[in-house]
Design an enzyme around this catalytic site. Structure first.
Site, PDB file in Angstrom:
ATOM      1  N   ARG A 179     -44.654 -16.336 -63.023  1.00 43.67           N
ATOM      2  CA  ARG A 179     -45.185 -17.320 -63.709  1.00 43.67           C
ATOM      3  C   ARG A 179     -44.036 -18.144 -65.433  1.00 43.67           C
ATOM      4  O   ARG A 179     -42.886 -16.478 -65.650  1.00 43.67           O
ATOM      5  CB  ARG A 179     -45.834 -16.579 -65.298  1.00 43.67           C
ATOM      6  CG  ARG A 179     -47.689 -16.496 -64.552  1.00 43.67           C
ATOM      7  CD  ARG A 179     -48.862 -16.005 -65.296  1.00 43.67           C
ATOM      8  NE  ARG A 179     -50.064 -15.781 -64.801  1.00 43.67           N
ATOM      9  CZ  ARG A 179     -50.645 -16.022 -64.141  1.00 43.67           C
ATOM     10  NH1 ARG A 179     -50.907 -17.212 -64.429  1.00 43.67           N
ATOM     11  NH2 ARG A 179     -52.088 -15.222 -63.443  1.00 43.67           N
ATOM     12  N   ARG A 209     -52.991 -18.651 -60.785  1.00 45.42           N
ATOM     13  CA  ARG A 209     -53.891 -18.968 -61.577  1.00 45.42           C
ATOM     14  C   ARG A 209     -53.675 -18.626 -62.631  1.00 45.42           C
ATOM     15  O   ARG A 209     -53.178 -18.679 -63.377  1.00 45.42           O
ATOM     16  CB  ARG A 209     -54.751 -17.956 -61.255  1.00 45.42           C
ATOM     17  CG  ARG A 209     -56.458 -18.383 -61.856  1.00 45.42           C
ATOM     18  CD  ARG A 209     -57.590 -17.352 -61.880  1.00 45.42           C
ATOM     19  NE  ARG A 209     -57.903 -16.604 -60.160  1.00 45.42           N
ATOM     20  CZ  ARG A 209     -58.394 -15.831 -60.340  1.00 45.42           C
ATOM     21  NH1 ARG A 209     -59.390 -15.283 -61.233  1.00 45.42           N
ATOM     22  NH2 ARG A 209     -58.906 -14.863 -59.243  1.00 45.42           N
ATOM     23  N   HIS A 239     -45.292 -11.724 -56.359  1.00 46.57           N
ATOM     24  CA  HIS A 239     -45.812 -11.296 -57.279  1.00 46.57           C
ATOM     25  C   HIS A 239     -44.800 -10.293 -57.796  1.00 46.57           C
ATOM     26  O   HIS A 239     -44.292 -10.405 -59.240  1.00 46.57           O
ATOM     27  CB  HIS A 239     -46.930 -10.552 -57.840  1.00 46.57           C
ATOM     28  CG  HIS A 239     -47.845  -9.854 -59.278  1.00 46.57           C
ATOM     29  ND1 HIS A 239     -47.715  -8.640 -59.679  1.00 46.57           N
ATOM     30  CD2 HIS A 239     -47.790 -11.307 -60.421  1.00 46.57           C
ATOM     31  CE1 HIS A 239     -47.816  -8.638 -60.983  1.00 46.57           C
ATOM     32  NE2 HIS A 239     -48.631 -10.366 -61.324  1.00 46.57           N
ATOM     33  N   TYR A 272     -45.267  -9.163 -74.705  1.00 46.89           N
ATOM     34  CA  TYR A 272     -45.751  -8.516 -73.661  1.00 46.89           C
ATOM     35  C   TYR A 272     -44.508  -7.079 -73.709  1.00 46.89           C
ATOM     36  O   TYR A 272     -43.625  -7.404 -74.042  1.00 46.89           O
ATOM     37  CB  TYR A 272     -45.892  -8.721 -71.916  1.00 46.89           C
ATOM     38  CG  TYR A 272     -46.835  -9.391 -72.341  1.00 46.89           C
ATOM     39  CD1 TYR A 272     -47.734 -10.357 -72.696  1.00 46.89           C
ATOM     40  CD2 TYR A 272     -46.856 -10.445 -71.036  1.00 46.89           C
ATOM     41  CE1 TYR A 272     -48.701 -11.167 -72.545  1.00 46.89           C
ATOM     42  CE2 TYR A 272     -47.877 -11.199 -70.524  1.00 46.89           C
ATOM     43  CZ  TYR A 272     -49.011 -11.475 -71.079  1.00 46.89           C
ATOM     44  OH  TYR A 272     -49.859 -12.946 -71.471  1.00 46.89           O
TER      45      TYR A 272
END
Length: 505
Positions: A179, A209, A239, A272
């Site tokens: 991402r 997604r 990932h 985050y």
């Protein structure tokens, strides 16, 4: 006042010859799961096939209908029949159906004297480990560096990429991208590297997604600049957060490796909590090179030594390290496991943790979200303590700890202990070998375990309860920010790099 409520209020005036008996706002949620496993075909362009699949989302089956007002059952049945949604998927809600307008409210409230509505201003500080006014590569060759977001800035890593793009000794940059931020500086640095003649290999995961369209556009930009772009593996999402910079030196090929717990995303690095390890350890670099070599061949790594690499070399290695602690406990020695993850659903690992608890291993876990293990059950999981921290910043970092004192192994990782991560994705965990950084991570972990402001304990009843551990309540995120600010001020006083500019919340 919401525009849709105004329209709903005055709309009956449009129907002058009718009596409006009921009215409601209605929102439909459609299934967003697109089947990406069917498009691996040698005769298909993977990116074009993904674009076509994404277009299908707007026509996929409804899975929920929300209403802002009550409607009679006959009308609901008619709507359900038309939309082909079950009546048990109809929900009445008293809050606005679309809350996105809330994001714009703070710009109106700033400066109105209502500062109690806002968090104190916080922005990432520069790490004291690096001086970004001087070349970073020589500094990293001297010592490993650990960045802790959002308390410390992602800027040194971005600067490292730009430096590598210009450095004559750098021959290639390889990265996995999942991402990315809008107007990504990461991508700009990779483009610059390719334009400067470096070999740039980028795995862009098109199946991230809701980021599929963004990643498709970035993949085009990278290809147009001359980067080699690959799209992942058949059956496995990639990932991992892995970057490998290869340099040609007099002694041969030299590596600088970065392994992270979070995405290469400038925006989320301020929202985050994540960790980013940058190391010149050549063994780690060689294993990272093997990971990329496998990805380029459409394969997964079969065996590793230092790195833990899913789907084949993570779950089994974690089980082995738990078994080691079980063996120590059975010999009457002190044994310990500490895990910080977002979710715990992997049954194999859960059962092994329960076994370790029964053997007497002390287990501490920080699990922010889903936790399918019930701790503190007498005779079963009584030696397991689970804490969830939900604070201002999303807890996203993953830390694995195995062993005590001088034999302790510490890893940072991209993987949660979920079956989809441990056996169905490419994930990477890296050991923290620098004793100084290892001590820092252990201290951070212990601090979070003692957070009694935002941290709650999961009980044997399966509920989360407050804790009172400290005379003054401890908020671990605020403490980490206070330390980051203090370190930056000390560095500035010594004539080091300037602090990051303040950013709006």
């Amino acid at each position: 006042m919401l525009s849709e409520e105004l329209i709903l209020h005055f709309l009956p005036k449009m129907f002058k010859n009718y009596e409006v008996k009921e009215k409601s706002l209605l929102r439909i949620t459609r299934n967003a799961d697109i089947d990406t496993e069917t498009i691996y075909d040698e005769d298909l362009d993977y990116r074009d096939a993904m674009e076509n699949l994404i277009k299908q989302r707007i026509r996929m089956n409804p899975v929920r209908m929300e209403l802002s007002r009550e409607l009679n059952k006959k009308l609901i049945r008619a709507l359900c029949k038309t939309l082909q949604v079950g009546e048990d998927h109809v929900f009445l809600t008293r809050v606005p159906l679309d809350m996105s307008f809330v994001f714009g409210i703070q710009s109106y409230l700033r400066g109105t004297g209502q500062e109690e509505l806002f968090y104190p201003r916080r922005s990432p500080r520069m790490t004291p480990e690096l001086d970004d006014r001087n070349p970073l590569i020589p500094q990293i060759l001297q010592k490993d560096v650990l960045l802790s977001y959002p308390f410390e800035s992602i800027r040194p890593f971005i600067s490292l990429l730009y430096e590598a793009a210009k450095d004559d000794s750098v021959v290639s940059i390889k990265m996995t991208l999942y991402r990315l931020a809008d107007k990504s500086k990461i991508v700009d640095a990779l483009v610059e590297a390719a334009e400067n003649g470096k070999e740039v290999v980028v795995l862009v995961e098109l199946r991230a997604r809701f980021d599929e369209e963004s990643n498709i556009e970035y993949s085009r930009k990278l290809e147009e600049a001359g980067c080699r772009v690959i799209y992942g593996l058949n059956g496995y999402k990639v990932h991992s957060k892995l970057c490998l910079i290869s340099r040609k030196t007099d002694a041969g090929v030299s590596y600088i490796t970065q392994v992270g717990t979070g995405n290469y995303n400038e925006k989320t690095s301020t929202l985050y909590t994540d960790l980013s390890l940058i190391t010149a350890n050549q063994e780690i670099g060689k294993e990272a090179a093997n990971v990329f070599a496998a990805l380029l061949k459409g394969e997964t790594v079969e065996e590793t030594n230092l790195l833990l690499v899913a789907p084949k070399c993570l779950q089994n290695r974690v089980i082995d390290m738990i078994d080691e602690e079980i063996a120590h406990a059975k010999q009457g020695e002190e044994a310990y496991i500490g895990i910080k993850i977002n979710s715990l659903t992997d049954k194999v690992i859960i059962m092994k943790l329960a076994e370790a608890s029964q053997a007497g291993v002390k287990i501490e876990m920080i699990v922010r979200g889903i936790c399918c293990l019930i701790p503190e059950l007498k005779g079963y999981t009584e030696n397991i303590k689970v804490v969830s921290i939900v604070g201002r910043f999303l807890e996203h970092s993953r830390i694995y700890r195995f062993g005590t004192k001088e034999r302790e192994k510490v890893y940072i990782a991209s993987a949660d202990f979920m079956t989809r991560n441990t056996t169905r994705r490419v994930e990477v965990a890296a050991p923290v070998l620098d004793e100084r950084l290892k001590e820092r991570l252990i201290w951070m972990f212990e601090t979070m375990m003692n957070d009694d402001e935002k941290g709650k304990r999961l009980t044997e009843e399966g509920i989360y309860v407050d804790r009172n551990l400290n005379a003054v309540r401890l908020n671990s995120q605020e403490l980490f920010y206070a330390i980051a600010y203090s370190n930056a001020e000390k560095q500035q006083a010594k004539g080091g790099q300037p602090e990051e500019m303040e950013k709006k919340d």
